[in-house]
Structures are given as structure tokens and as C-alpha cells.
Design an enzyme around this catalytic site. Structure first.
Site, PDB file in Angstrom:
ATOM      1  CG  HIS A 107      -0.151   0.313   2.470  1.00 30.04           C
ATOM      2  ND1 HIS A 107       0.348  -0.842   3.302  1.00 30.04           N
ATOM      3  CD2 HIS A 107       0.205   1.464   3.119  1.00 30.04           C
ATOM      4  CE1 HIS A 107       0.986  -0.121   4.278  1.00 30.04           C
ATOM      5  NE2 HIS A 107       0.990   1.124   4.482  1.00 30.04           N
ATOM      6  CG  HIS A 111       6.796   5.590   0.881  1.00 25.89           C
ATOM      7  ND1 HIS A 111       6.325   6.586   1.670  1.00 25.89           N
ATOM      8  CD2 HIS A 111       6.671   4.186   1.550  1.00 25.89           C
ATOM      9  CE1 HIS A 111       6.120   5.853   3.085  1.00 25.89           C
ATOM     10  NE2 HIS A 111       6.422   4.726   2.960  1.00 25.89           N
ATOM     11  CB  THR A 169       6.739  -0.210   3.067  1.00 28.07           C
ATOM     12  OG1 THR A 169       6.826   1.374   3.555  1.00 28.07           O
ATOM     13  CG2 THR A 169       7.887  -0.991   3.531  1.00 28.07           C
TER      14      THR A 169
END
Ligand code: 2AM
Length: 385
Positions: free
Chosen positions: A228, A309, A311
């Protein structure tokens, strides 16, 4: 969302029922839809519409079907009453892409139980509060077939008026797209692991106890089960401004909606492995306004939402939140005065070192990933959260 019920008795305005690209992504994503609201508020109608829109890939588990009368007082809950409903939910979770649970869901413990069930199978959770406007409790008493009294509905109502605030909001990658990202990241690690220039520089900054027989893939083995891109970290309402974010119109309108995110770089540090996401104008509307001015106090000021971003993996003992901090640090170093660090050419592109084990590979062609916007609600934490 619920107010839309009154505008048109047929159209609810939910993206997963009306938005073409969302419907396509829903067909390849595992989602757990929790319909929440007073008896007679219209939940079963929404459930029926989902079943009609997604025949064969959806399963509806309804409390009404098992004749489970919701008890107004929290203290009166008895989980054994849910046995048959829960059996049905569990069967659907193994079998159907879209699992719909139709119940009042006014009880927090019951919701937590459902969040855990969905998390065990990596389903993305959507919660929809069905609150029809222009319909008072009196008319709900009349239209509900369970013969509720006004007093009973009044006891349930305050709980249902509270928004369920998640641990965090974000864009959740469709499974195929997550797989694509994972494979790409593994290819990146694989190439780096064969590159001596990278290895020499990177190893200097890895904690000494991990250096012997160092293998990049083993080092970055802490991976999130659902990929996500977080927007707002809410901590179930405890984080500053999370209630107002959760209650905002843009969040409400975006729940369950498909967004195509643009991944423009991969980066690696001794702590994290991540993918940089560049948001378009519409996506930036969901980026929290209260996020601290990025880089304020430093020489370099980065644009708002620079931290966005995904992860991909973390080193032992490192929390996922570190990935965003590492990205900001890398972007600041990139923007700072030219430094003379090595660069290596990989199959996927050029990977630049920024010192201290920080490397970034800006992708010549960005990767597009399909996502659905929602919250993460479960209490139990997986390894890389
Ligand atoms: P991520 O967005 O970098 O992956 C749960 O911790 C999730 O919320 C993680 O995926 C995490 O990082 C994200 N997150 C964002 N801000 C956070 C914060 N301040 N504390 C903890 N987690 C945070």
C-alpha cells in the site's frame, strides 16, 4: 456516502457500483465490504446491488438471513449468536473475491473480530455507513421487519454516528499489481546483490552482526502482506487531525475508488527497500494537508507529498514508517549539491549512490499500479506494519 440514498432510490453513488475503472479493479482484488447502519436503513439493498454487479465472485453474508437480531446494548452481545453467520463469512473468505457483510455493525468488538478475519486472508476492508438522509427514526421503525422500538434504535444510533477511524488510510494495490511490484523489486535486489560496487559501499553501513554471509534477499525479508501507499496515519483516531481527515468529503468520496499510481523510482537503504510514488493532482487531494512542511528547517525544501511511497521490505527490527523518512532523506541528498558517489548500471536502469548506503534508481519508464483507496482497520499488526 449514505446521504446519496435519498437522491435516487436506485443509484447509491458508490464507486464500486458505478465507476467503470473501479469495477474492473474490484474484479481482480480481494475486498471485504462491511455495510453498517440502523435496521431498515438500506444496507440489504446495497448488498443486493453488489451481488448483482459481481455475480459469481461475490458472497453476501447477512445477519437478517440468520435471524440475528442486533442487540442495542454493547453489554448484551453474545458472540455465539453469530456462529452461523461467521461460518458463512469464513467460507466466503476462502472462495469469493468480494465478501459483503450486512449487519448493523454498531458494536466495536464485533467489528474488530471481522477486521481480523479479513486481515488473516489479506482482504482489503471497506466500511460504508448507510445513513439515509430525510428518513427519521420513526420511518425506520416502520420499515424494519424486526419490529424495533424507537427506544432500541435510539440506543444504537450514537455508536453508528461515530466514524470508524482506521490505523491508517492509503491506496492498496490490487493483488496482480502487488505481485508485479514484488517481482520487480526482487529483480532489483538480485542485480544489486551481484554488483561489487554496490556491495562494497552498502555493507559498510549494515549493522555488524548482519555482515557475515550477507545476502540482500535474506536481510530484507520483513515484507508487508498487502502492499500500500499510506496517505494519513490515524492510529485509530489518536493521531492529530485524523478524525477530521477521516470525516472529510474527499476521503468519503474516494473510499473504495480505483486510483492508478505512478511508481517512478526504487530505493534502498540499510534500513528499508521502497518504491517512490509520484501523485497526480487528484491523488494529491487525498494527501494530508497537515503534513509537516517537508524539509522545513533544512536547506532543501521538497514539494508536498514527496514522501509518498510503497514500503516493499524492511531490515530486521525496522518499522515500515522508516521507508518514508528514508525517501525524504534520499530526495534531499539528491537535490543537494552534486556529490561524487558511485553509480551502477543495472538492467532496469541507472542506480545512484547518495552515500551512507542510500541508493536510488529512477525508472526510465514509470510503473503504473492499480489501487483501491481505503483504510487499514485491524488491531493486530503484521511484521512489516
Ligand atoms: P509506510 O506508509 O511507510 O509503509 C502502519 O504502521 C502503516 O502506517 C505503515 O505502513 C507505515 O508506514 C504507515 N505510517 C505512516 N506514518 C506512520 C507513523 N507516524 N507511525 C507509524 N506508521 C506510520
Amino acid at each position: 456516502m449514505g446521504a446519496k440514498l435519498s437522491k435516487n432510490p436506485v443509484s447509491y453513488g458508490f464507486p464500486f457500483l458505478e465507476d467503470k475503472s473501479t469495477i474492473e479493479v474490484m474484479k481482480e482484488t480481494h475486498t471485504f465490504v462491511i455495510l453498517r447502519g440502523l435496521p431498515g436503513s438500506g444496507k440489504s439493498t446495497v448488498a443486493k446491488q453488489i451481488a448483482e454487479k459481481y455475480p459469481s465472485i461475490s458472497g453476501v453474508a447477512s445477519a437478517d438471513h440468520w435471524k440475528i437480531t442486533p442487540l442495542p446494548k454493547e453489554s448484551e452481545t453474545d458472540s455465539s449468536r453469530y456462529h452461523e453467520l461467521d461460518q458463512q463469512i469464513k467460507e466466503c473468505l476462502g472462495d469469493k473475491m468480494i465478501v459483503v457483510v450486512d449487519d448493523t455493525h454498531h458494536n466495536k468488538e464485533r467489528l474488530d473480530y471481522l477486521f481480523d478475519l479479513a486481515k488473516e486472508k489479506d482482504y482489503i476492508v471497506f466500511i460504508f455507513d448507510i445513513r439515509p438522509a430525510n428518513r427519521d427514526l420513526g420511518s425506520l421503525v416502520k420499515c424494519s421487519h424486526w419490529n424495533y422500538t424507537m427506544e432500541q434504535l435510539k440506543l444504537m444510533e450514537p455508536e453508528l454516528q461515530k466514524k470508524v477511524v482506521p490505523y491508517y488510510f492509503g491506496w492498496f494495490l490490487a493483488r496482480q499489481d502487488a505481485e508485479k511490484m514484488r517481482k520487480y523489486a526482487m529483480g532489483f535486489l538480485d542485480e544489486l546483490s551481484k554488483n561489487e560496487t554496490f556491495g562494497e559501499e552498502f555493507l559498510k553501513y549494515v549493522k555488524s552482526d548482519s555482515k557475515e554471509n550477507f545476502k540482500l534477499e535474506e536481510y530484507f525479508q520483513k515484507k508487508p502482506s498487502v502492499l500500500h501507499c499510506s496517505t494519513k496515519f490515524c492510529d485509530y483516531g489518536a493521531a492529530p487531525n485524523s478524525e477530521s481527515y477521516a470525516g472529510s468529503k474527499i476521503v468519503d468520496d474516494s473510499l473504495s475508488k480505483c486510483f492508478v499510481l505512478k511508481v517512478s523510482a526504487l530505493f534502498i537503504t540499510p534500513r528499508t527497500l521502497g518504491a517512490r510514488v509520484e501523485l497526480d493532482k487528484d491523488q494529491q487531494l487525498l494527501w494530508p494537508k497537515d503534513e509537516e512542511a517537508v524539509g522545513s528547517g533544512d536547506q532543501v525544501n521538497l514539494p508536498h507529498s514527496s514522501r509518498s511511497h510503497i514500503t516493499l521490505a524492511c531490515a530486521p527490527g525496522v518499522q515500515a514508517v522508516q521507508t518514508g523518512l528514508d525517501l525524504l532523506d534520499i530526495l534531499k541528498a539528491e537535490n543537494a549539491e552534486a556529490q561524487h558517489h558511485p553509480k551502477v548500471v543495472l538492467e532496469q536502469g541507472e542506480c545512484c549512490c547518495l552515500g551512507e548506503g542510500r541508493w536510488i534508481m529512477n525508472l526510465p519508464n514509470s510503473i503504473k499500479v492499480n489501487t483501491l483507496f481505503s483504510g487499514f482497520y485491524a488491531k493486530k499488526k503484521s511484521t512489516a506494519e
